[in-house]
Design an enzyme around this catalytic site. Structure first.
Site, PDB file in Angstrom:
ATOM      1  N   ASN A 289       6.021 -13.728   7.495  1.00 20.10           N
ATOM      2  CA  ASN A 289       5.060 -13.114   8.406  1.00 20.10           C
ATOM      3  C   ASN A 289       5.363 -11.637   8.620  1.00 20.10           C
ATOM      4  OD1 ASN A 289       3.934 -15.581   8.557  1.00 20.10           O
ATOM      5  ND2 ASN A 289       4.809 -16.126  10.549  1.00 20.10           N
ATOM      6  N   VAL A 290       4.301 -10.900   8.878  1.00 13.64           N
ATOM      7  CA  VAL A 290       4.441  -9.456   9.051  1.00 13.64           C
ATOM      8  C   VAL A 290       4.144  -9.060  10.501  1.00 13.64           C
ATOM      9  CG1 VAL A 290       3.972  -8.867   6.639  1.00 13.64           C
ATOM     10  CG2 VAL A 290       2.043  -9.194   8.189  1.00 13.64           C
TER      11      VAL A 290
ATOM     12  N   HIS B  11       8.399 -10.003   3.701  1.00 11.08           N
ATOM     13  CA  HIS B  11       7.252  -9.163   3.343  1.00 11.08           C
ATOM     14  C   HIS B  11       7.122  -7.943   4.258  1.00 11.08           C
ATOM     15  CE1 HIS B  11       5.307 -12.948   1.363  1.00 11.08           C
ATOM     16  NE2 HIS B  11       6.094 -12.311   0.532  1.00 11.08           N
TER      17      HIS B  11
ATOM     18  N   CYS C  70      -1.323  10.907   8.100  1.00 11.41           N
ATOM     19  CA  CYS C  70      -0.044  11.292   8.713  1.00 11.41           C
ATOM     20  C   CYS C  70      -0.246  12.451   9.691  1.00 11.41           C
ATOM     21  CB  CYS C  70       0.923  11.690   7.600  1.00 11.41           C
ATOM     22  SG  CYS C  70       2.479  12.344   8.199  1.00 11.41           S
TER      23      CYS C  70
ATOM     24  N   SER D 156       2.081 -22.480   3.188  1.00 16.30           N
ATOM     25  CA  SER D 156       1.443 -23.286   2.145  1.00 16.30           C
ATOM     26  C   SER D 156       2.308 -23.303   0.882  1.00 16.30           C
ATOM     27  CB  SER D 156       0.057 -22.721   1.822  1.00 16.30           C
ATOM     28  OG  SER D 156       0.190 -21.403   1.322  1.00 16.30           O
TER      29      SER D 156
ATOM     30  N   ASN E 255       4.325 -28.943   9.349  1.00 18.08           N
ATOM     31  CA  ASN E 255       3.012 -28.443   8.942  1.00 18.08           C
ATOM     32  C   ASN E 255       1.976 -29.534   9.231  1.00 18.08           C
ATOM     33  OD1 ASN E 255       0.789 -27.390   7.299  1.00 18.08           O
ATOM     34  ND2 ASN E 255       2.315 -26.244   6.136  1.00 18.08           N
TER      35      ASN E 255
ATOM     36  N   CYS F 112       1.768  15.668   8.036  1.00 16.36           N
ATOM     37  CA  CYS F 112       1.356  16.388   6.819  1.00 16.36           C
ATOM     38  C   CYS F 112      -0.045  16.003   6.345  1.00 16.36           C
ATOM     39  CB  CYS F 112       2.373  16.136   5.704  1.00 16.36           C
ATOM     40  SG  CYS F 112       2.236  14.484   4.990  1.00 16.36           S
TER      41      CYS F 112
END
Ligand code: NAD
Ligand code: ZN
Length: 251
Positions: free
Chosen positions: A104-105, A121, A150, A192, A216, A153
């Site tokens: 998970n992120v 990840h 950004c 999964s 699950n 820059c």
């Protein structure tokens, strides 16, 4: 419907194991309101993550990539850990969980208090400039005009997550391999098991002699092949009951 006999079995397996490692996936955060890719309401219904979330889309069509990314960022920024995240943090405090390898992120394991988390990840919590490397928390990125750029820059920016077409960070891969090959019980929660190389971690654990158990609501390609059994249910409900039973058996 959670089978009480399976919960008891899992509690017993955790009690008798000497090193337990968890592999978590998007299902772990469904109870936090973050849809999995393939589940109902998931991004797959609207976008193909392998296209929109591909590094080349971000490089060459950043506005398109950021359509999906901005939705994910908004969803993740408002999410809070659920009972399952807190239960894993509690298991670690009890000395019963050595590490979490997460696909998970969303950063929710950290928010819940887990200390040893390998982010396979990366995460969407921070965003870095692809030109100068300047990093800011995602909450500071303006998502009203896409793609964002950004503030130092004006270069293109990228969330610090691993995109399709990118390699897994070597440190996360090495540490995950090590945890998987040396644990004696692996809990595979809410994944999964179709995204590689993350999905090879239960195989590595199994081949090294560990018991693999899944939590699950549905079966996966690991079920009956790599995993010894599947505790059918949501991760929040199952893990909360597991921790309650472990705590009551300690006193
Ligand atoms: P997946 O979407 O492929 O599979 C989700 C799994 O979770 C399924 O097997 C499903 O049956 C199960 N599930 C659904 N509800 C559940 C619940 N309440 N409790 C437990 N399990 C539940 O997810 P994946 O295997 O993690 O792979 C997809 C990729 O998508 C990952 O690489 C991940 O980086 C990314 N992703 C991350 C998030 C996040 O950070 N929360 C969300 C979506 C996708
Ligand atoms: Zn920059």
């Amino acid at each position: 419907m959670i089978h009480a006999v399976d919960i008891a079995k899992l509690v017993q397996d955790i009690q008798s194991a000497s090193s337990v490692v968890a592999l978590s996936g998007a299902g772990m955060s469904v109870e936090s309101g973050i849809a999995s890719f393939r589940g109902p309401g998931g991004l797959w219904e609207k976008y193909d993550p392998e296209e929109y979330g591909h590094i080349n889309t971000l490089r060459y069509e950043p506005a398109k990539a950021w359509i999906m990314l901005s939705e994910m960022e908004r969803e993740i920024l408002k999410a809070k850990p659920n009972k399952g995240h807190f239960a894993l943090a509690e298991l670690e405090k009890m000395g019963k969980l050595r590490a979490i390898i997460t696909q998970n992120v969303d950063g929710l394991h950290h928010v819940a208090g887990s200390q040893k988390v390998i982010e396979f990840h990366g995460n969407l919590q921070t965003v870095s400039c692809m030109d100068c490397g300047y990093q800011v928390p995602s909450s500071e990125v303006c998502l009203d005009s896409l793609p964002p750029s950004c503030e130092q820059c004006n270069g293109p920016v990228k969330p610090d997550a691993v995109f399709f077409g990118e390699a897994i960070p070597p440190d996360a891969l090495t540490r995950s391999h090590q945890e998987s090959s040396t644990c004696d019980l692996m809990l595979v929660i809410g994944t999964s098991a179709m995204v590689y190389p993350a999905a090879s971690m239960p195989e590595i654990a199994h081949d090294a002699g560990a018991r693999v158990v899944e939590i699950n609501p549905s079966e996966t390609p690991l079920t009956g092949r790599i995993s010894s059994y599947l505790v059918k249910g949501s991760s929040g409900e199952v893990l909360e009951q597991v921790v309650q039973q472990l705590l009551s058996s300690v006193v």
